[in-house]
Structure formats: structure tokens, C-alpha cells
Design an enzyme around this catalytic site. Structure first.
Site, PDB file in Angstrom:
ATOM      1  N   ALA A  69      72.286  48.533  54.460  1.00 49.59           N
ATOM      2  CA  ALA A  69      73.860  48.154  54.883  1.00 49.59           C
ATOM      3  C   ALA A  69      74.356  48.561  56.822  1.00 49.59           C
ATOM      4  O   ALA A  69      73.446  49.567  57.002  1.00 49.59           O
ATOM      5  CB  ALA A  69      74.881  47.787  54.541  1.00 49.59           C
ATOM      6  N   GLN A  71      76.621  50.219  57.244  1.00 49.15           N
ATOM      7  CA  GLN A  71      77.576  51.858  57.315  1.00 49.15           C
ATOM      8  C   GLN A  71      77.258  52.249  55.889  1.00 49.15           C
ATOM      9  O   GLN A  71      77.440  52.467  55.191  1.00 49.15           O
ATOM     10  CB  GLN A  71      78.851  50.952  56.962  1.00 49.15           C
ATOM     11  N   SER A  72      75.559  52.465  55.775  1.00 49.40           N
ATOM     12  CA  SER A  72      74.946  52.409  54.468  1.00 49.40           C
ATOM     13  C   SER A  72      74.647  53.921  54.614  1.00 49.40           C
ATOM     14  O   SER A  72      74.741  54.618  54.953  1.00 49.40           O
ATOM     15  CB  SER A  72      73.073  51.532  53.990  1.00 49.40           C
ATOM     16  N   ASN A  73      75.346  54.737  53.691  1.00 57.30           N
ATOM     17  CA  ASN A  73      75.596  56.416  53.631  1.00 57.30           C
ATOM     18  C   ASN A  73      74.210  56.544  52.710  1.00 57.30           C
ATOM     19  O   ASN A  73      74.005  57.665  53.746  1.00 57.30           O
ATOM     20  CB  ASN A  73      76.331  56.613  52.361  1.00 57.30           C
ATOM     21  N   CYS A  75      71.123  55.296  54.311  1.00 62.93           N
ATOM     22  CA  CYS A  75      70.603  55.722  55.114  1.00 62.93           C
ATOM     23  C   CYS A  75      70.413  56.606  56.006  1.00 62.93           C
ATOM     24  O   CYS A  75      70.268  57.404  56.510  1.00 62.93           O
ATOM     25  CB  CYS A  75      71.109  54.255  55.940  1.00 62.93           C
TER      26      CYS A  75
END
Ligand SMILES: *Cc1c(COP(=O)(O)O)cnc(C)c1O
Length: 324
Positions: A69, A71-73, A75
Site C-alpha cells: 500500500a 503507506q506500507s511499512n 516497502c
């Protein structure tokens, strides 16, 4: 031995939350601080990446490619790792290029990751395309799946279970509660619990998956991990405890339960949760305490899996009455 690159700051501490426990009138709550694993604000993906990056290096990868997403942690932690090791990084994110640089996305951009935007429905198709292009361009890409959940990711969390057991060798823990989404974290904890013949329960609070699907996924990765480790332990979906009562309006949609959990942890313990995962899992845990499933006299270990950068992109003001 499965190859591993030591990256994380381990063991992560375990802390009691006495003021929150007293406020809720429920079980003793301990928190396992996997938000302190390191790699650009930490989180559960750091342990998983220790194993995935070892495989990437073994095959001579030069570019990490992954997906998530906006706001992916996961990534953000992957982008930080790529920068640290001097590798390229391509992130396939769901959302639009116009999204402001805040929270994890700000960090992705700071780390110099290349970002390819797509809709959520076409994410895996786009991921494959991006990977193939990178391959053809000679960039030696290594594909890290959504949430770094695969056999290696689960192996990392089987190890995390052992780490917590050692730290708590003098403490009888009845429950371990964890936010569960792509399933690798819970799969590892469940495998760790099974092979240690642990008598407590690992309970996954689903973030975005129906109960049936998540149980299947968790059991699948736990078994893949056991295979890879040459261990006999096997888990069936019905052996996996998942509660999917807290999905709300879906992935990443913060509502009153998450806000209340974030507020209570902040005001009673000075501890920050995140709006997507630990906020939702803690809200579920608090509801189960209020329902009496997690009882006074028991001990609960809550896995803090990280994610706090997303708090700064959540739009939550935090500005509610002290009594709330
Ligand atoms: C990815 C993530 C989870 C979920 O872990 P899975 O292994 O995908 O189930 C939980 N909390 C945070 C903060 C995460 O970033």
C-alpha cells in the site's frame, strides 16, 4: 542452518503495561517491542528481511522489487535496506503519484526507491510486469512478496517466538496477540509455539482478511517454513486462531476503535501504536478483554509489530478529551 544477514537489533525488549492493564481491569499485558528492530523506525519486516536478503545476495541480486500500500511499512523497510546495501529498489504501490510525501511514503522517496503506482486490484499483475522489465534490463531483480510473507518470513518469526520464550522463561504466558495480514508473522509464531509444545494460544487479529482465508494462509506458510527447516511439525487451518471481527471499513481505514486504542496506549503507557495494524490489533485485544475472553489473572504478550510512521499520514488529530 538457513542463511541470514544480521540486521535487526535483537533481542527486542519485553515491557509490562501496568497502567493500561489496571485501566482495563483485565489480564497482565506485556508488550514485545518489535517496533524497535531497527531499519528506519523498525517493525516486523526487519526480522523477515534478514532471511530474504540473504537469499537475494546468494543469487546475486542487484535490485529489490516489492509491493504494498502507499503507506506500507514493509516497502519502507525494504527501501531502507536497499539504500543501506547499495542495491536498487522498485516499489509497486497502490495509489496515485499525487500522494503527498508523508509517513512511510516520505521515507520511501528519501531512500531513493523507484515507485510505480497502480490500483490495488492490478497490483500483482503490475508487480510481475515491473519484475520482468527489470530482469530484461539486466538489473538482477529479487522479488520480495507482499509483506515479505513466505517460508523465510515465517522462519524469522519462529525464531522470534523462541527469543520471546527465552526472555519469558520464568513467566507463564497464556496468550500471544499479533496483528495478522499477509500471515507470515503469525505463521512463524504458530510454528514456534507448536514445535516448542507451548501450552498458550497465539491469536491473530485479522487486519483485512476473512477468518477462513487467513487461517489457510497462516497454516500454509507455517508448513512451508517447517518443510524448509526439516521439522516435522504440521499445522492445519483449524489449529490457527484468527479473529476477524475488527476489519471495520477495510484495510487502513482508521475508525473509533483504532483511535481509542492508540489514545489509551499513548496516555497510559507513553507508547505509540500505528493506525493500520497495531492500533487495530490492540483495539481487538481490548474488546476481547472487555468481553472476558482474555481474563484477569492471565498474562497476554502483545506483539508490537511497528508501523508508527503511518501515524503521521493518518490525519488523526489525537486531540480528544483527556477522559476519552
Ligand atoms: C506487515 C505488518 C503486520 C502484519 O504482518 P504479516 O506478516 O503481514 O501478517 C503487522 N504490523 C505491522 C506494523 C506491519 O507492518
Amino acid at each position: 542452518m538457513i542463511p541470514r544477514v544480521l540486521l535487526a537489533a535483537l533481542p527486542t525488549p519485553i515491557q509490562p503495561l501496568p497502567r493500561l492493564s489496571a485501566f482495563l481491569g483485565g489480564p497482565r499485558i506485556l508488550v514485545k517491542r518489535d517496533d524497535l528492530t531497527g531499519l528506519a523506525f523498525g517493525g516486523n519486516k526487519t526480522r523477515k528481511l534478514e532471511y530474504l536478503i540473504a537469499e537475494a545476495q546468494a543469487v546475486g541480486a542487484k535490485t529489490l522489487v516489492t509491493v504494498g500500500a502507499a503507506q506500507s511499512n514493509h516497502c519502507r523497510q525494504t527501501a531502507a535496506l536497499a539504500a543501506q546495501l547499495g542495491l536498487g529498489c522498485i516499489l509497486v504501490l497502490s495509489g496515485e503519484d499525487s500522494q503527498p510525501s508523508s509517513g512511510n511514503l516520505l521515507l520511501d522517496r528519501l531512500f531513493g526507491a523507484e515507485i510505480v503506482w497502480t490500483d490495488r486490484e492490478r497490483r500483482s499483475e503490475k508487480l510481475k510486469m515491473v519484475f520482468d522489465e527489470a530482469w530484461q534490463a539486466g538489473r538482477r531483480p529479487y522479488l520480495i512478496p507482499l509483506g515479505a510473507s513466505n517460508a523465510l518470513g515465517a522462519i524469522a518469526y519462529a525464531g522470534a517466538f523462541d527469543e520471546a520464550s527465552q526472555q519469558l522463561s520464568q513467566v507463564q504466558v497464556d496468550w500471544q496477540v499479533v496483528a495478522s495480514s499477509s500471515g507470515g508473522t503469525q505463521a512463524g509464531l504458530a510454528l514456534g509455539a507448536r514445535r516448542a509444545l507451548w501450552s498458550g494460544h497465539v491469536l491473530g487479529i485479522s487486519i483485512d482478511e476473512p477468518e477462513h482465508d487467513l487461517k489457510e494462509t497462516v497454516a500454509f506458510w507455517a508448513n512451508e517454513a517447517a518443510n524448509r527447516l526439516d521439522q516435522k511439525a504440521r499445522l492445519r487451518p483449524e489449529d490457527i486462531l484468527v479473529n476477524a471481527d475488527y476489519l471495520g471499513e477495510g484495510y487502513g481505514v482508521m475508525a473509533e476503535p483504532e483511535k481509542e486504542a492508540i489514545r489509551l496506549f499513548a496516555r497510559h503507557e507513553g507508547l505509540l501504536l500505528d493506525p493500520v495494524y497495531t492500533g487495530r490489533a490492540a483495539a481487538g485485544m481490548m474488546d476481547l478483554i472487555r468481553q472476558g475472553l482474555l481474563r484477569k489473572g492471565e498474562t497476554v504478550l502483545f506483539w508490537h509489530t511497528g508501523g508508527q510512521p503511518a501515524l503521521f499520514a493518518s490525519g488523526y488529530s489525537g486531540n480528544l478529551p483527556l477522559s476519552a
